[in-house]
Design a protein around this motif. Sequence first.
Motif, short mmCIF file in Angstrom:
data_model
loop_
_atom_site.label_atom_id
_atom_site.label_comp_id
_atom_site.label_asym_id
_atom_site.label_seq_id
_atom_site.Cartn_x
_atom_site.Cartn_y
_atom_site.Cartn_z
N TYR A 71 0.83 -1.21 0.00
CA TYR A 71 0.00 0.00 0.00
C TYR A 71 0.86 1.25 0.00
O TYR A 71 1.98 1.25 0.50
CB TYR A 71 -0.93 0.00 1.22
N LYS A 72 0.30 2.34 -0.52
CA LYS A 72 1.06 3.59 -0.60
C LYS A 72 1.03 4.39 0.71
O LYS A 72 1.71 5.41 0.82
CB LYS A 72 0.57 4.44 -1.76
N ASN A 73 0.26 3.93 1.69
CA ASN A 73 0.13 4.66 2.95
C ASN A 73 1.50 4.92 3.57
O ASN A 73 2.38 4.08 3.53
CB ASN A 73 -0.71 3.86 3.95
N LYS A 74 1.65 6.11 4.14
CA LYS A 74 2.88 6.46 4.83
C LYS A 74 2.54 7.34 6.03
O LYS A 74 1.42 7.84 6.14
CB LYS A 74 3.84 7.17 3.89
N TYR A 75 3.50 7.52 6.91
CA TYR A 75 3.30 8.40 8.05
C TYR A 75 3.24 9.84 7.57
O TYR A 75 3.95 10.24 6.64
CB TYR A 75 4.43 8.25 9.06
N THR A 76 2.43 10.64 8.23
CA THR A 76 2.37 12.08 7.94
C THR A 76 3.46 12.77 8.74
O THR A 76 4.11 12.17 9.62
CB THR A 76 1.00 12.66 8.36
N LEU A 77 3.66 14.04 8.47
CA LEU A 77 4.63 14.82 9.23
C LEU A 77 4.25 14.85 10.71
O LEU A 77 5.11 14.69 11.58
CB LEU A 77 4.72 16.24 8.67
N LYS A 78 2.96 15.00 10.99
CA LYS A 78 2.51 14.98 12.38
C LYS A 78 2.84 13.65 13.03
O LYS A 78 3.31 13.60 14.17
CB LYS A 78 1.00 15.25 12.46
N HIS A 79 2.62 12.55 12.31
CA HIS A 79 2.96 11.23 12.83
C HIS A 79 4.45 11.14 13.15
O HIS A 79 4.84 10.63 14.21
CB HIS A 79 2.62 10.13 11.82
N LEU A 80 5.30 11.62 12.23
CA LEU A 80 6.75 11.56 12.45
C LEU A 80 7.14 12.32 13.72
O LEU A 80 7.97 11.85 14.50
CB LEU A 80 7.51 12.10 11.24
N MET A 81 6.53 13.47 13.93
CA MET A 81 6.83 14.26 15.13
C MET A 81 6.40 13.50 16.38
O MET A 81 7.14 13.43 17.37
CB MET A 81 6.15 15.62 15.05
N LEU A 82 5.19 12.93 16.36
CA LEU A 82 4.69 12.18 17.52
C LEU A 82 5.53 10.93 17.78
O LEU A 82 5.83 10.59 18.93
CB LEU A 82 3.22 11.80 17.32
N ILE A 83 5.91 10.24 16.72
CA ILE A 83 6.71 9.02 16.87
C ILE A 83 8.06 9.35 17.49
O ILE A 83 8.53 8.63 18.38
CB ILE A 83 6.88 8.31 15.50
#
Length: 95
Positions: free
Chosen positions: A49-61
Motif C-alpha cells: 500500500y502507498k500509505n505512509k506516516y504524515t509529518l505529524k505522525h513523524l513528530m509524535l513518533i
Amino acid sequence: MGNQKTELQIEIIGRIKNMRQQNGISQKDMADYLDVTAGEIGNIESLKYKNKYTLKHLMLISKHLHVSIGELLFDKDHIREDVDAILERIVEYLG
C-alpha cells in the motif's frame, strides 16, 4: 498492485517499524498513540500500500520513541541534525 512506496519511504518506515518492535510497541499501541487504526499502521508498514506516516505522525513518533527526527530520517551512520538536511529529507519522504 506492486510497490507504491519510494525507496526512501520504505527505508524510513522500516526504521520506525524496527524501533517500534525493539521498544515492545505493538501496531495497536502505535495506532492508539497516533490516533489511527491498527489497520492503518499495518498498511503503512506493508509494501503493498502507498500509505505512509504524515509529518505529524513523524513528530509524535520521535517523541514517543524518545529519538530525534534525524534518527527517524537517517540511518545510524548518517544521522543529521541540521534543519536544512532534515527538511530536505522530509520533503523527499512526503513526496
